[in-house]
Scaffold this motif. Structure first.
Motif: not given
Length: 479
Positions: A238-260
């Motif tokens: 999750n930490m690395m994905v959240n850093m990745m958000r700065e380097h994705v194309p416009d209109r990109t959406r990324i969501h997650y939930v910890i299910t366990n």
């Protein structure tokens, strides 16, 4: 890509409403909708109360099938490997027009039909996206079209596609993959909302999966060095994905939930799971981002000395718009106009608005209007498996005000309004618009041909391939 059917019916004599009673099509639809109103409301009320989630819509699907069978439709149930999916058909030779009907609810959004946040006792799920109304409205529209075809002797076929698990399960994708739309000339759909419009629009493509990490359990205080935390792997990902958000194309959406995330703080978790969505306007961008997401998951496992496995759960294309069909849908919606609230409904809306803030105040009264048509094609920041259908067959949809204007989907306010008369009024407008649009298409086969020509232009040089690959339906993805 689908193989377009030969349209031999286009050259045949076409029986129209001129052989029918002296009333225009909109009047016929209004009268027929009134005849089927109680059946539409029984479907929507029942589904709202059952609130069955994706691939668990056993009662919801059975009720829709029963109503359609009672009106002479031939129903094929359990299609494309999904027990709750079905195709209901009425009619004969002529154009084939499909009508989509969704049915699944959302987990964790139980709510009473009152203007304050209060879950229903003993309920966990709720229809926060209005699929109960979607189901009732689409079935009602199909019944009206069947009445018209029968009364006028017009040649053609109306189909209802009972499509489960739109909320993340991608039910329509499996139906498209199985070729269930290959002989359809036009597909129509609608969606609950906070306003009335029939513009051509697109959506975000989407892919989702559950990433499961397995480590080694140990006493978190007495023997932490013996453990390898699966939760650490999830958090690292999750930490690395959240850093990745700065380097994705416009209109990109990324969501997650910890299910366990583990069972107890004093046990090093040997299992943890995180559920991810990645969205973007174009499928190829989603796939490129997904490869990066998978690398991050592998890195998280490597860095925490855990093992990782991935299960793709859903995947949908963006909607391919069709202006030809959208214009016809818009004309039909304007024939009926907007929605008028009763004093009781205005009181309900007034009590809900403070919880919605400025958007609701700005949109006050929006339900009484039908948005003017625009040739512009907006991209909505949401995803739907209707997208995969739209790459098989010319497709158009509409939005009707089933919620207090200013209400976002997936909210308790949407569940509340969808369970009372405000929701039903929007459903009635949607059903009327779908029915009239379908009738007009049967009367004007040249419009269907124009829509197909536009489809061919927009879909040229694009090779459709389901983002789900060859996996079977994820029937237990809500477990």
């Amino acid at each position: 890509m689908r193989t377009l059917s030969k349209i031999l019916w286009a050259t045949l004599p076409f029986c129209t409403h001129f052989t029918f009673a002296a009333q225009d099509d909109a009047t016929f639809v209004k009268n027929a909708i009134a005849d089927h109103q109680s059946q539409m409301e029984n479907i929507s009320d029942s589904l709202w109360n059952w609130a069955e989630v994706g691939y668990k819509e056993t009662q919801s699907s059975a009720l829709m099938q029963t109503v359609l069978r009672e009106h002479g439709f031939n129903v094929e149930a359990g299609v494309a490997g999904m027990p709750t999916a079905f195709v209901a058909t009425w009619g004969g030779d002529g154009p084939v027009i499909g009508m989509l009907a969704e049915m699944d609810a959302l987990p964790g959004l139980s709510q009473q039909a009152i203007p304050e946040k209060k879950p229903q006792s003993g309920m966990h799920n709720g229809h926060a996206c209005g699929h109960h109304l979607f189901a009732g409205g689409s079935v009602g529209a199909a019944l009206v079209v069947k009445d018209w075809l029968e009364a006028t002797g017009t040649g053609g076929q109306i189909r209802v596609y009972g499509t489960p698990a739109e909320e993340g399960g991608s039910g329509k994708v499996y139906m498209a993959r199985e070729g269930l739309f290959d002989d359809v000339d036009v597909a129509l759909h609608w969606h609950p909302g906070d306003g009335n419009s029939a513009e051509a629009s697109s959506t975000l493509a989407n892919k989702s999966a559950k990433f499961r990490f397995r480590g080694i359990a140990a006493h978190a205080a007495a023997a932490p060095e013996r453990g390898r935390s699966a939760l650490d792997a999830v958090e690292a990902m999750n930490m690395m994905v959240n850093m990745m958000r700065e380097h994705v194309p416009d209109r990109t959406r990324i969501h997650y939930v910890i299910t366990n995330g583990g069972a107890a703080p004093n046990i090093v978790p040997d299992f943890a799971e995180v559920y991810y969505y990645v969205r973007s306007p174009e499928p190829e961008v989603v796939l490129s981002l997904w490869k990066r997401l998978e690398k991050i998951a592998e890195a998280a496992a490597l860095g925490t000395e855990t093992e990782m496995e991935e299960e793709v759960v859903g995947g949908t294309w963006n909607i391919l718009p069709n202006l030809t069909l959208a214009r016809q849908m818009d004309s039909s919606m304007h024939a009926f106009g907007g929605i008028s609230y009763s004093a009781e409904e205005e009181n309900f809306a007034d009590k809900v608005r403070p919880s919605l803030g400025k958007p609701a105040m700005k949109a006050k009264g929006q339900q009484s209007e039908v948005a003017e048509f625009s040739e512009d094609i907006p991209v909505w920041s949401a995803s739907t498996d209707v997208g995969d259908v739209s790459w098989q067959v010319p497709t158009a949809g509409l939005r009707a005000a089933t919620w207090v204007p200013g209400t976002p989907p997936h909210s308790w306010q949407a569940v509340a309004a969808g369970g009372m008369s405000i929701g039903k009024k929007g459903m009635t407008l949607a059903a009327s618009t779908l029915a009239l649009t379908t009738i007009k298409l049967f009367e004007q086969p040249a419009v269907i041909e124009e829509a197909k020509a536009e489809f061919d232009r927009r879909a040229s040089d694009v090779e459709y391939e389901a983002l789900l690959g060859d996996r079977k339906p994820a029937l237990n993805y809500r477990d």
